[in-house]
Design a protein around this motif. Structure first.
Motif, PDB file in Angstrom:
ATOM      1  N   MET A   1     -22.247  -4.935  -1.996  1.00 27.10           N
ATOM      2  CA  MET A   1     -21.364  -3.902  -2.543  1.00 27.10           C
ATOM      3  C   MET A   1     -20.313  -4.517  -3.449  1.00 27.10           C
ATOM      4  SD  MET A   1     -19.977  -0.797  -0.241  1.00 27.10           S
ATOM      5  CE  MET A   1     -19.656  -1.734   1.229  1.00 27.10           C
ATOM      6  N   ARG A   2     -19.917  -3.740  -4.459  1.00 28.59           N
ATOM      7  CA  ARG A   2     -18.804  -4.195  -5.295  1.00 28.59           C
ATOM      8  C   ARG A   2     -17.537  -3.471  -4.813  1.00 28.59           C
ATOM      9  NH1 ARG A   2     -20.771  -3.729 -10.943  1.00 28.59           N
ATOM     10  NH2 ARG A   2     -22.183  -5.348 -10.226  1.00 28.59           N
ATOM     11  N   ILE A   3     -16.585  -4.253  -4.362  1.00 27.30           N
ATOM     12  CA  ILE A   3     -15.424  -3.681  -3.683  1.00 27.30           C
ATOM     13  C   ILE A   3     -14.127  -4.017  -4.408  1.00 27.30           C
ATOM     14  CG2 ILE A   3     -14.110  -3.664  -1.507  1.00 27.30           C
ATOM     15  CD1 ILE A   3     -16.812  -4.950  -0.307  1.00 27.30           C
ATOM     16  N   VAL A   4     -13.293  -3.003  -4.606  1.00 24.44           N
ATOM     17  CA  VAL A   4     -11.928  -3.263  -5.070  1.00 24.44           C
ATOM     18  C   VAL A   4     -11.024  -3.063  -3.864  1.00 24.44           C
ATOM     19  CG1 VAL A   4     -10.027  -2.493  -6.551  1.00 24.44           C
ATOM     20  CG2 VAL A   4     -12.356  -2.622  -7.471  1.00 24.44           C
ATOM     21  N   LEU A   5     -10.205  -4.071  -3.593  1.00 29.45           N
ATOM     22  CA  LEU A   5      -9.282  -3.994  -2.459  1.00 29.45           C
ATOM     23  C   LEU A   5      -7.852  -3.961  -2.987  1.00 29.45           C
ATOM     24  CD1 LEU A   5      -8.509  -4.157   0.530  1.00 29.45           C
ATOM     25  CD2 LEU A   5      -8.770  -6.646   0.400  1.00 29.45           C
ATOM     26  N   ARG A   6      -7.192  -2.882  -2.707  1.00 29.26           N
ATOM     27  CA  ARG A   6      -5.786  -2.765  -3.126  1.00 29.26           C
ATOM     28  C   ARG A   6      -4.920  -3.142  -1.918  1.00 29.26           C
ATOM     29  NH1 ARG A   6      -0.998  -2.549  -4.091  1.00 29.26           N
ATOM     30  NH2 ARG A   6       0.199  -0.624  -4.304  1.00 29.26           N
ATOM     31  N   ILE A   7      -4.241  -4.267  -2.023  1.00 32.98           N
ATOM     32  CA  ILE A   7      -3.391  -4.720  -0.919  1.00 32.98           C
ATOM     33  C   ILE A   7      -1.952  -4.350  -1.239  1.00 32.98           C
ATOM     34  CG2 ILE A   7      -2.758  -6.642   0.578  1.00 32.98           C
ATOM     35  CD1 ILE A   7      -5.178  -8.198  -0.535  1.00 32.98           C
ATOM     36  N   GLY A   8      -1.385  -3.471  -0.442  1.00 28.59           N
ATOM     37  CA  GLY A   8      -0.027  -2.984  -0.688  1.00 28.59           C
ATOM     38  C   GLY A   8       1.010  -4.088  -0.580  1.00 28.59           C
ATOM     39  N   GLY A   9       1.950  -4.078  -1.512  1.00 29.39           N
ATOM     40  CA  GLY A   9       3.094  -4.977  -1.396  1.00 29.39           C
ATOM     41  C   GLY A   9       3.873  -4.633  -0.141  1.00 29.39           C
ATOM     42  N   SER A  10       3.780  -3.380   0.274  1.00 32.36           N
ATOM     43  CA  SER A  10       4.435  -2.936   1.507  1.00 32.36           C
ATOM     44  C   SER A  10       3.824  -3.620   2.722  1.00 32.36           C
ATOM     45  CB  SER A  10       4.309  -1.416   1.645  1.00 32.36           C
ATOM     46  OG  SER A  10       2.950  -1.046   1.587  1.00 32.36           O
ATOM     47  N   VAL A  11       2.618  -4.164   2.562  1.00 28.68           N
ATOM     48  CA  VAL A  11       1.914  -4.805   3.675  1.00 28.68           C
ATOM     49  C   VAL A  11       2.164  -6.320   3.698  1.00 28.68           C
ATOM     50  CG1 VAL A  11      -0.372  -5.278   4.662  1.00 28.68           C
ATOM     51  CG2 VAL A  11       0.135  -3.014   3.722  1.00 28.68           C
ATOM     52  N   ILE A  12       1.917  -6.972   2.583  1.00 28.80           N
ATOM     53  CA  ILE A  12       2.008  -8.451   2.590  1.00 28.80           C
ATOM     54  C   ILE A  12       3.349  -8.990   2.092  1.00 28.80           C
ATOM     55  CG2 ILE A  12      -0.461  -9.012   2.424  1.00 28.80           C
ATOM     56  CD1 ILE A  12       0.338  -9.451  -0.695  1.00 28.80           C
ATOM     57  N   ALA A  13       4.154  -8.097   1.492  1.00 22.56           N
ATOM     58  CA  ALA A  13       5.339  -8.630   0.805  1.00 22.56           C
ATOM     59  C   ALA A  13       6.643  -7.915   1.144  1.00 22.56           C
ATOM     60  CB  ALA A  13       5.098  -8.593  -0.706  1.00 22.56           C
ATOM     61  N   SER A  14       6.687  -7.200   2.240  1.00 30.57           N
ATOM     62  CA  SER A  14       7.906  -6.436   2.546  1.00 30.57           C
ATOM     63  C   SER A  14       8.281  -6.491   4.038  1.00 30.57           C
ATOM     64  CB  SER A  14       7.710  -4.976   2.128  1.00 30.57           C
ATOM     65  OG  SER A  14       7.336  -4.890   0.790  1.00 30.57           O
ATOM     66  N   PRO A  15       8.756  -7.586   4.559  1.00 30.11           N
ATOM     67  CA  PRO A  15       9.021  -8.862   3.885  1.00 30.11           C
ATOM     68  C   PRO A  15       7.741  -9.665   3.707  1.00 30.11           C
ATOM     69  CG  PRO A  15       9.535  -9.057   6.209  1.00 30.11           C
ATOM     70  CD  PRO A  15       9.117  -7.634   5.989  1.00 30.11           C
ATOM     71  N   ILE A  16       7.839 -10.775   2.982  1.00 35.85           N
ATOM     72  CA  ILE A  16       6.671 -11.607   2.718  1.00 35.85           C
ATOM     73  C   ILE A  16       6.110 -12.114   4.048  1.00 35.85           C
ATOM     74  CG2 ILE A  16       5.864 -13.763   1.657  1.00 35.85           C
ATOM     75  CD1 ILE A  16       8.089 -13.259  -0.498  1.00 35.85           C
ATOM     76  N   ASN A  17       4.821 -11.854   4.256  1.00 34.47           N
ATOM     77  CA  ASN A  17       4.181 -12.186   5.524  1.00 34.47           C
ATOM     78  C   ASN A  17       3.097 -13.240   5.269  1.00 34.47           C
ATOM     79  OD1 ASN A  17       2.597 -12.195   7.862  1.00 34.47           O
ATOM     80  ND2 ASN A  17       3.109 -10.076   8.343  1.00 34.47           N
ATOM     81  N   ILE A  18       3.477 -14.487   5.470  1.00 32.09           N
ATOM     82  CA  ILE A  18       2.597 -15.606   5.123  1.00 32.09           C
ATOM     83  C   ILE A  18       1.305 -15.561   5.934  1.00 32.09           C
ATOM     84  CG2 ILE A  18       2.383 -18.138   5.201  1.00 32.09           C
ATOM     85  CD1 ILE A  18       5.460 -18.110   4.489  1.00 32.09           C
ATOM     86  N   ASP A  19       1.437 -15.194   7.208  1.00 33.78           N
ATOM     87  CA  ASP A  19       0.254 -15.141   8.054  1.00 33.78           C
ATOM     88  C   ASP A  19      -0.744 -14.105   7.529  1.00 33.78           C
ATOM     89  OD1 ASP A  19      -1.028 -16.241  10.310  1.00 33.78           O
ATOM     90  OD2 ASP A  19      -0.760 -14.300  11.314  1.00 33.78           O
ATOM     91  N   LEU A  20      -0.212 -12.942   7.142  1.00 32.92           N
ATOM     92  CA  LEU A  20      -1.104 -11.898   6.616  1.00 32.92           C
ATOM     93  C   LEU A  20      -1.742 -12.323   5.289  1.00 32.92           C
ATOM     94  CD1 LEU A  20       0.255  -8.223   6.877  1.00 32.92           C
ATOM     95  CD2 LEU A  20      -1.919  -9.138   7.677  1.00 32.92           C
ATOM     96  N   ILE A  21      -0.960 -13.000   4.457  1.00 37.73           N
ATOM     97  CA  ILE A  21      -1.511 -13.480   3.179  1.00 37.73           C
ATOM     98  C   ILE A  21      -2.683 -14.426   3.461  1.00 37.73           C
ATOM     99  CG2 ILE A  21      -1.022 -14.896   1.120  1.00 37.73           C
ATOM    100  CD1 ILE A  21       1.800 -13.662   1.087  1.00 37.73           C
ATOM    101  N   LYS A  22      -2.506 -15.301   4.439  1.00 33.29           N
ATOM    102  CA  LYS A  22      -3.595 -16.212   4.844  1.00 33.29           C
ATOM    103  C   LYS A  22      -4.803 -15.426   5.310  1.00 33.29           C
ATOM    104  CE  LYS A  22      -1.128 -20.113   6.791  1.00 33.29           C
ATOM    105  NZ  LYS A  22      -0.599 -20.547   8.074  1.00 33.29           N
TER     106      LYS A  22
END
Ligand code: UTP
Length: 224
Positions: free
Chosen positions: A1-22
């Protein structure tokens, strides 16, 4: 499948969540390993809003405010690409055309904003259209779309499935209910509806929800 994943800044960056980014970097690689083509679009979260506020305080116009927010989103995209190494694009694509080229090279795309006057949701929709994506998954800070604003109404119910037309009705009803409107940019929805790209909105704080969505398991809200 061709997938576009929109990752919310509200999820990984509010505050910045290094573990989630990993975790998301690993998820992107896992999806590719399973034979999917993946393009992610990330937002700048709180940091982007801080820069918007700074630009405003400097009396800069809205274009300039948007431009600094776009730059912030691109820094997050760059972090992902650095972490992905060989598996990702060489640099953050600045246009959907460049993103499509990178995808053709069998690399994982990660990009941020495109241009002033839109949201990253619309970037994801434009990208989904450009690459003929089978699915757009939005990893956000809510479980999905509710019948009414869950922040205001304790009896709000999450909807498992919605048609694009029904979602448009939710927006119309939600005129005074900011929470509902914000879950996905109506401009992006219009585009996806026209192009018939299926979208699944999931709680992005649990990246395994994205995998479940890709596998077709019931998670979040499916819109088609
Ligand atoms: P978003 O609101 O799309 O990003 O962009 P986000 O941080 O991921 O937000 P959530 O998680 O969906 O809540 C932040 C701001 O960046 C500018 C706009 O000002 C937007 O409100 N932006 C973003 C643009 O101007 N153009 C773009 O292409 C993308």
């Amino acid at each position: 499948m061709r997938i576009v994943l929109r990752i919310g800044g509200s999820v990984i960056a509010s505050p910045i969540n290094i573990d989630l980014i990993k975790q998301y970097a690993t998820l992107l690689k896992d999806l590719k390993r399973h034979g999917h083509e993946v393009a992610a679009v990330v937002g700048g979260g709180i940091l982007a809003r801080e820069f918007i506020a700074i630009a405003k305080s400097l009396s800069l116009n809205e274009n300039a405010q948007d431009d600094v927010a776009i730059s912030v989103s691109r820094i997050f995209a760059q972090l992902f690409l650095e972490k992905l190494g060989e598996a990702g694009c060489e640099s953050v694509p600045l246009t959907v055309e460049d993103a499509a080229k990178c995808l053709q090279k069998e690399k994982i795309v990660v990009m941020g904003g495109l241009k002033p006057g839109m949201t990253t949701d619309t970037v994801a929709a434009l990208l989904a259209d450009k690459v003929n994506a089978d699915l757009l998954v939005k990893a956000t800070n809510q479980e999905g779309v509710y019948n009414k604003d869950p922040k205001k109404y304790a009896d709000a119910v999450k909807l498992d499935h919605l048609s694009f037309n029904a979602l448009t009705d939710v927006f119309a009803e939600g005129k005074h209910k900011a929470g509902i409107k914000q879950i996905i940019d109506p401009e992006a929805v219009k585009l996806l509806k026209r192009k018939r790209v299926k979208m699944i909105i999931v709680n992005g704080f649990k990246p395994e929800n994205v995998l479940a969505a890709v596998k077709g398991e019931q998670v979040g809200t499916v819109i088609d």
